[in-house]
Design a protein around this motif. Structure first.
Motif, PDB file in Angstrom:
ATOM      1  N   VAL A  95      21.399 -23.606  19.471  1.00 53.98           N
ATOM      2  CA  VAL A  95      20.227 -24.199  18.832  1.00 53.98           C
ATOM      3  C   VAL A  95      19.308 -24.666  19.953  1.00 53.98           C
ATOM      4  O   VAL A  95      19.706 -25.473  20.795  1.00 53.98           O
ATOM      5  CB  VAL A  95      20.623 -25.378  17.913  1.00 53.98           C
ATOM      6  CG1 VAL A  95      19.389 -26.062  17.365  1.00 53.98           C
ATOM      7  CG2 VAL A  95      21.528 -24.888  16.785  1.00 53.98           C
ATOM      8  N   ILE A  96      18.100 -24.132  19.981  1.00 54.23           N
ATOM      9  CA  ILE A  96      17.124 -24.535  20.997  1.00 54.23           C
ATOM     10  C   ILE A  96      16.599 -25.909  20.600  1.00 54.23           C
ATOM     11  O   ILE A  96      16.128 -26.097  19.475  1.00 54.23           O
ATOM     12  CB  ILE A  96      15.983 -23.510  21.097  1.00 54.23           C
ATOM     13  CG1 ILE A  96      16.549 -22.141  21.501  1.00 54.23           C
ATOM     14  CG2 ILE A  96      14.923 -23.976  22.086  1.00 54.23           C
ATOM     15  CD1 ILE A  96      15.550 -21.007  21.429  1.00 54.23           C
ATOM     16  N   PRO A  97      16.675 -26.889  21.498  1.00 52.71           N
ATOM     17  CA  PRO A  97      16.235 -28.248  21.152  1.00 52.71           C
ATOM     18  C   PRO A  97      14.792 -28.286  20.654  1.00 52.71           C
ATOM     19  O   PRO A  97      13.934 -27.508  21.086  1.00 52.71           O
ATOM     20  CB  PRO A  97      16.391 -29.011  22.470  1.00 52.71           C
ATOM     21  CG  PRO A  97      17.459 -28.256  23.206  1.00 52.71           C
ATOM     22  CD  PRO A  97      17.222 -26.813  22.853  1.00 52.71           C
ATOM     23  N   ALA A  98      14.533 -29.215  19.736  1.00 53.26           N
ATOM     24  CA  ALA A  98      13.216 -29.330  19.103  1.00 53.26           C
ATOM     25  C   ALA A  98      12.096 -29.498  20.128  1.00 53.26           C
ATOM     26  O   ALA A  98      11.031 -28.896  19.986  1.00 53.26           O
ATOM     27  CB  ALA A  98      13.208 -30.503  18.122  1.00 53.26           C
ATOM     28  N   LYS A  99      12.315 -30.292  21.161  1.00 47.97           N
ATOM     29  CA  LYS A  99      11.273 -30.504  22.171  1.00 47.97           C
ATOM     30  C   LYS A  99      10.938 -29.188  22.869  1.00 47.97           C
ATOM     31  O   LYS A  99       9.765 -28.900  23.129  1.00 47.97           O
ATOM     32  CB  LYS A  99      11.720 -31.550  23.186  1.00 47.97           C
ATOM     33  CG  LYS A  99      10.644 -31.900  24.199  1.00 47.97           C
ATOM     34  CD  LYS A  99      11.085 -33.022  25.130  1.00 47.97           C
ATOM     35  CE  LYS A  99      10.008 -33.322  26.158  1.00 47.97           C
ATOM     36  NZ  LYS A  99      10.454 -34.325  27.126  1.00 47.97           N
ATOM     37  N   ALA A 100      11.941 -28.365  23.153  1.00 48.65           N
ATOM     38  CA  ALA A 100      11.703 -27.061  23.788  1.00 48.65           C
ATOM     39  C   ALA A 100      10.938 -26.145  22.842  1.00 48.65           C
ATOM     40  O   ALA A 100      10.013 -25.446  23.262  1.00 48.65           O
ATOM     41  CB  ALA A 100      13.022 -26.423  24.196  1.00 48.65           C
ATOM     42  N   ARG A 101      11.305 -26.160  21.567  1.00 45.75           N
ATOM     43  CA  ARG A 101      10.587 -25.318  20.591  1.00 45.75           C
ATOM     44  C   ARG A 101       9.129 -25.730  20.494  1.00 45.75           C
ATOM     45  O   ARG A 101       8.239 -24.885  20.391  1.00 45.75           O
ATOM     46  CB  ARG A 101      11.267 -25.393  19.226  1.00 45.75           C
ATOM     47  CG  ARG A 101      12.662 -24.764  19.215  1.00 45.75           C
ATOM     48  CD  ARG A 101      13.221 -24.595  17.804  1.00 45.75           C
ATOM     49  NE  ARG A 101      13.131 -25.771  16.975  1.00 45.75           N
ATOM     50  CZ  ARG A 101      14.101 -26.663  16.808  1.00 45.75           C
ATOM     51  NH1 ARG A 101      15.248 -26.530  17.454  1.00 45.75           N
ATOM     52  NH2 ARG A 101      13.931 -27.696  16.009  1.00 45.75           N
ATOM     53  N   ILE A 106       7.881 -22.123  19.872  1.00 46.12           N
ATOM     54  CA  ILE A 106       8.878 -21.218  19.299  1.00 46.12           C
ATOM     55  C   ILE A 106       9.068 -21.602  17.841  1.00 46.12           C
ATOM     56  O   ILE A 106       9.381 -22.746  17.526  1.00 46.12           O
ATOM     57  CB  ILE A 106      10.221 -21.301  20.061  1.00 46.12           C
ATOM     58  CG1 ILE A 106      10.021 -20.858  21.512  1.00 46.12           C
ATOM     59  CG2 ILE A 106      11.295 -20.468  19.375  1.00 46.12           C
ATOM     60  CD1 ILE A 106      11.227 -21.094  22.409  1.00 46.12           C
ATOM     61  N   ASN A 107       8.855 -20.637  16.972  1.00 45.74           N
ATOM     62  CA  ASN A 107       8.882 -20.883  15.532  1.00 45.74           C
ATOM     63  C   ASN A 107       9.883 -19.961  14.851  1.00 45.74           C
ATOM     64  O   ASN A 107      10.227 -18.903  15.390  1.00 45.74           O
ATOM     65  CB  ASN A 107       7.481 -20.653  14.945  1.00 45.74           C
ATOM     66  CG  ASN A 107       6.469 -21.594  15.555  1.00 45.74           C
ATOM     67  OD1 ASN A 107       6.549 -22.796  15.377  1.00 45.74           O
ATOM     68  ND2 ASN A 107       5.526 -21.054  16.313  1.00 45.74           N
ATOM     69  N   PRO A 108      10.340 -20.347  13.644  1.00 50.96           N
ATOM     70  CA  PRO A 108      11.253 -19.470  12.909  1.00 50.96           C
ATOM     71  C   PRO A 108      10.630 -18.077  12.759  1.00 50.96           C
ATOM     72  O   PRO A 108       9.437 -17.939  12.498  1.00 50.96           O
ATOM     73  CB  PRO A 108      11.390 -20.150  11.545  1.00 50.96           C
ATOM     74  CG  PRO A 108      11.109 -21.597  11.822  1.00 50.96           C
ATOM     75  CD  PRO A 108      10.062 -21.591  12.912  1.00 50.96           C
ATOM     76  N   ILE A 125      12.784 -15.657  26.847  1.00 52.49           N
ATOM     77  CA  ILE A 125      11.336 -15.555  26.848  1.00 52.49           C
ATOM     78  C   ILE A 125      10.884 -15.025  25.502  1.00 52.49           C
ATOM     79  O   ILE A 125      11.577 -14.211  24.881  1.00 52.49           O
ATOM     80  CB  ILE A 125      10.834 -14.654  28.006  1.00 52.49           C
ATOM     81  CG1 ILE A 125       9.317 -14.667  28.103  1.00 52.49           C
ATOM     82  CG2 ILE A 125      11.369 -13.247  27.886  1.00 52.49           C
ATOM     83  CD1 ILE A 125       8.767 -14.003  29.358  1.00 52.49           C
ATOM     84  N   LYS A 126       9.739 -15.515  25.040  1.00 48.39           N
ATOM     85  CA  LYS A 126       9.202 -15.005  23.781  1.00 48.39           C
ATOM     86  C   LYS A 126       8.788 -13.549  23.981  1.00 48.39           C
ATOM     87  O   LYS A 126       8.259 -13.183  25.031  1.00 48.39           O
ATOM     88  CB  LYS A 126       7.988 -15.833  23.339  1.00 48.39           C
ATOM     89  CG  LYS A 126       8.361 -17.205  22.822  1.00 48.39           C
ATOM     90  CD  LYS A 126       7.163 -18.023  22.437  1.00 48.39           C
ATOM     91  CE  LYS A 126       6.517 -17.491  21.189  1.00 48.39           C
ATOM     92  NZ  LYS A 126       5.469 -18.392  20.665  1.00 48.39           N
TER      93      LYS A 126
END
Length: 142
Positions: A95-101, A106-108, A125-126
């Motif tokens: 699970v990528i931490p919320a702050k990193a998202r 980074i979105n669903p 990387i995106k």
């Protein structure tokens, strides 16, 4: 951690004496000592000079708490982040931490590319970021 703790730790990590750092930002060694002991605080201009000297953000210089992520690292350089630890699930998921998202938008539903270098580790990387990079390289070589 407080401003004074962060300042002292960053100074020692960079190998500066109090005298050297004081000269770099235009204060006396005694004034810098008071910053490090918490007896006084620098004005905003001196905070900016200190942050620039250590290549950190003013926010991190003032408020970074190395215990918040349970990793215990010093204030990170500007643009560098420690998001904490994540556990790898049974099927390799993390699970990528919320702050990193939030920082990296980074979105669903986004596609992410996982890169690896056996000596340096794994990078994520995106997909759009990699495609943009490849287009820029292609255009630069034309």
């Amino acid at each position: 951690m407080s401003f004074s703790d962060n300042l002292s730790e960053l100074r020692k990590l960079r190998g500066f004496s109090q005298e050297e750092l004081a000269n770099m930002i235009g204060v006396s060694r005694q004034t810098l000592s008071k910053y490090e002991t918490g007896e006084s605080l620098p004005d905003i201009e001196k905070c900016r000079l200190l942050a620039d000297t250590f290549e950190v953000t003013i926010d991190d210089l003032i408020m970074y708490d190395k215990s918040r992520d349970n990793i215990g690292l010093a204030v990170p350089p500007k643009g560098k982040h420690v998001f904490g630890m994540v556990k790898v699930g049974d099927k390799g998921q993390i699970v990528i931490p919320a702050k990193a998202r939030k920082i990296f938008d980074i979105n669903p539903g986004d596609n992410l590319i996982v890169l690896g270098d056996e000596s340096q580790g794994i990078a994520i990387i995106k997909e759009k970021g990699l495609i943009d990079l490849l287009h820029n390289i292609e255009n630069a070589t034309k």
